[in-house]
Design an enzyme around this catalytic site. Structure first.
Site, PDB file in Angstrom:
ATOM      1  N   ASN A  82       0.875  -1.175   0.000  1.00  0.00           N
ATOM      2  CA  ASN A  82       0.000   0.000   0.000  1.00  0.00           C
ATOM      3  C   ASN A  82       0.912   1.225   0.000  1.00  0.00           C
ATOM      4  OD1 ASN A  82      -1.760   2.088   0.519  1.00  0.00           O
ATOM      5  ND2 ASN A  82      -2.367   1.368   2.563  1.00  0.00           N
ATOM      6  N   LYS A 133       0.154   4.268  -0.198  1.00  0.00           N
ATOM      7  CA  LYS A 133      -0.458   5.440   0.452  1.00  0.00           C
ATOM      8  C   LYS A 133      -0.241   6.693  -0.401  1.00  0.00           C
ATOM      9  CE  LYS A 133      -0.096   3.113   4.852  1.00  0.00           C
ATOM     10  NZ  LYS A 133       0.051   3.191   6.304  1.00  0.00           N
ATOM     11  N   HIS A 166      -9.331   1.116   5.288  1.00  0.00           N
ATOM     12  CA  HIS A 166      -8.028   1.326   5.920  1.00  0.00           C
ATOM     13  C   HIS A 166      -8.199   2.233   7.134  1.00  0.00           C
ATOM     14  CE1 HIS A 166      -3.893   2.496   6.620  1.00  0.00           C
ATOM     15  NE2 HIS A 166      -3.555   1.415   5.960  1.00  0.00           N
ATOM     16  N   GLU A 168      -6.576   4.650   8.124  1.00  0.00           N
ATOM     17  CA  GLU A 168      -6.442   6.092   7.840  1.00  0.00           C
ATOM     18  C   GLU A 168      -7.740   6.642   7.249  1.00  0.00           C
ATOM     19  OE1 GLU A 168      -2.809   5.468   5.668  1.00  0.00           O
ATOM     20  OE2 GLU A 168      -1.904   4.853   7.568  1.00  0.00           O
ATOM     21  N   GLU A 215      -4.792  -4.801  10.732  1.00  0.00           N
ATOM     22  CA  GLU A 215      -3.777  -3.772  10.908  1.00  0.00           C
ATOM     23  C   GLU A 215      -4.033  -3.035  12.223  1.00  0.00           C
ATOM     24  OE1 GLU A 215      -2.090  -2.631   6.755  1.00  0.00           O
ATOM     25  OE2 GLU A 215      -3.729  -1.285   7.252  1.00  0.00           O
ATOM     26  N   GLY A 219       3.043   2.437  10.789  1.00  0.00           N
ATOM     27  CA  GLY A 219       3.977   3.538  10.595  1.00  0.00           C
ATOM     28  C   GLY A 219       4.707   3.954  11.851  1.00  0.00           C
ATOM     29  N   SER A 255       3.899  -1.973  10.312  1.00  0.00           N
ATOM     30  CA  SER A 255       5.363  -2.068  10.466  1.00  0.00           C
ATOM     31  C   SER A 255       5.904  -3.449  10.109  1.00  0.00           C
ATOM     32  CB  SER A 255       5.790  -1.642  11.877  1.00  0.00           C
ATOM     33  OG  SER A 255       5.442  -0.282  12.098  1.00  0.00           O
TER      34      SER A 255
HETATM   35  P1  13P Z   1       3.342   0.486   7.645  1.00  0.00           P
HETATM   36  O1  13P Z   1       3.879  -0.776   7.031  1.00  0.00           O
HETATM   37  O2  13P Z   1       4.051   1.717   7.140  1.00  0.00           O
HETATM   38  O3  13P Z   1       3.264   0.390   9.125  1.00  0.00           O
HETATM   39  O4  13P Z   1       1.837   0.642   7.102  1.00  0.00           O
HETATM   40  C1  13P Z   1       0.975  -0.428   7.222  1.00  0.00           C
HETATM   41  C2  13P Z   1      -0.271  -0.101   6.502  1.00  0.00           C
HETATM   42  O5  13P Z   1      -1.040   0.740   6.945  1.00  0.00           O
HETATM   43  C3  13P Z   1      -0.535  -0.785   5.238  1.00  0.00           C
HETATM   44  O6  13P Z   1      -1.830  -0.552   4.789  1.00  0.00           O
END
Ligand code: 13P
Length: 250
Positions: free
Chosen positions: A10, A12, A95, A97, A167, A173, A213
């Site tokens: 992803n 982002k 997601h 976010e 997640e 992140g 992560s």
């Molecule tokens: P990270 O791998 O940067 O922690 O992000 C995970 C994520 O949100 C994938 O959709």
């Protein structure tokens, strides 16, 4: 674990068009002999260009979101039909976010899930608890609610085109990965929820990815767990060499 693993990047809100094309080329090269299933999800504006790079390869094109509506007066939104027209096969929905920064509700996410499936797209449905929810002992309850509401009125047959991504929000992140045992516990729990919703067969076949992560150093340990079937990777997916290491875990 279900195999082959499903390893998804992803991206982002990262990469301009030229950068996305370059990363896609590197990923295609890195995984061309890989044994797993692969997906990259660039931002909307880069889908068309990345589509040309991954076409005919073993890398699936994914989008990071779609509208709840099919067409019309929805300024700033992108429809499932538009995604399909540039070669998208799979859409990431729910997601954290989207849920926590942009206020998407389970009801909205469910509408998107059903619309995407009805229009022939595959879905990666993201679920996961906040840190305060975990600390309050509510991780399972949150994941159950997001799973049940997100998949409301989805048929057992359509579940063949749905992947769940667990997640934990506190691990995204932050560099804080859930331990393999903690992740496995939630994955097994969610599989139990799927069993009660759709029966044994669907629950056994549904892929549940871990995200938060995941990186080249911890992926093998996470993927070794019986209910972790792949990864949804953010930061480490932006560096082809790191993504490649995860992509080649067998
Ligand atoms: P990270 O791998 O940067 O922690 O992000 C995970 C994520 O949100 C994938 O959709």
């Amino acid at each position: 674990m279900r195999k082959p693993y499903f390893i998804a990047g992803n991206w982002k809100m990262n990469k301009t068009k030229d950068e996305a094309v370059e990363l896609a080329r590197q990923v295609v090269e890195a995984v061309k002999d890989g044994k797993n299933r692969y997906l990259v999800a660039p931002s909307f504006t880069n889908l068309d260009a990345v589509s040309s790079v991954v076409k005919g390869t073993n890398v699936i094109l994914g989008a990071q979101n779609c509208s709840t509506e099919e067409a019309g007066a929805h300024t700033g939104e992108v429809s499932v039909g538009m995604l399909k027209s540039v070669g998208v096969q799979t859409v990431i929905l729910g997601h954290s976010e989207r849920r926590h920064i942009y206020g998407e509700s389970d009801e909205m996410i469910n509408k998107k899930v059903r619309l995407a499936l009805a229009n022939g797209l595959d879905v990666i449905l993201c679920i996961g608890e906040l840190l305060e929810e975990r600390e309050a002992g509510k991780a399972e309850a949150v994941c159950e609610e997001q799973t049940r509401k997100g998949l409301k009125d989805v048929s057992a047959q359509d579940m063949a085109r749905v992947t769940i991504a667990y997640e934990p929000v506190w691990a995204i992140g932050t560099g804080k990965t859930a331990t393999p045992d903690d992740a496995q516990a939630i994955h097994a729990f969610v599989r139990g929820v799927l069993k009660s919703m759709f029966g044994d067969d669907v629950a056994e076949k549904t892929y549940i990815q871990y995200g938060g992560s995941m990186n080249d150093g911890n992926a093998a340990d996470l993927l070794a767990k019986p209910d972790i079937d792949g990864g949804l990777i953010g930061g480490a997916a932006l560096v082809a060499e790191k993504f490649s290491v995860i992509a080649h875990v067998e």
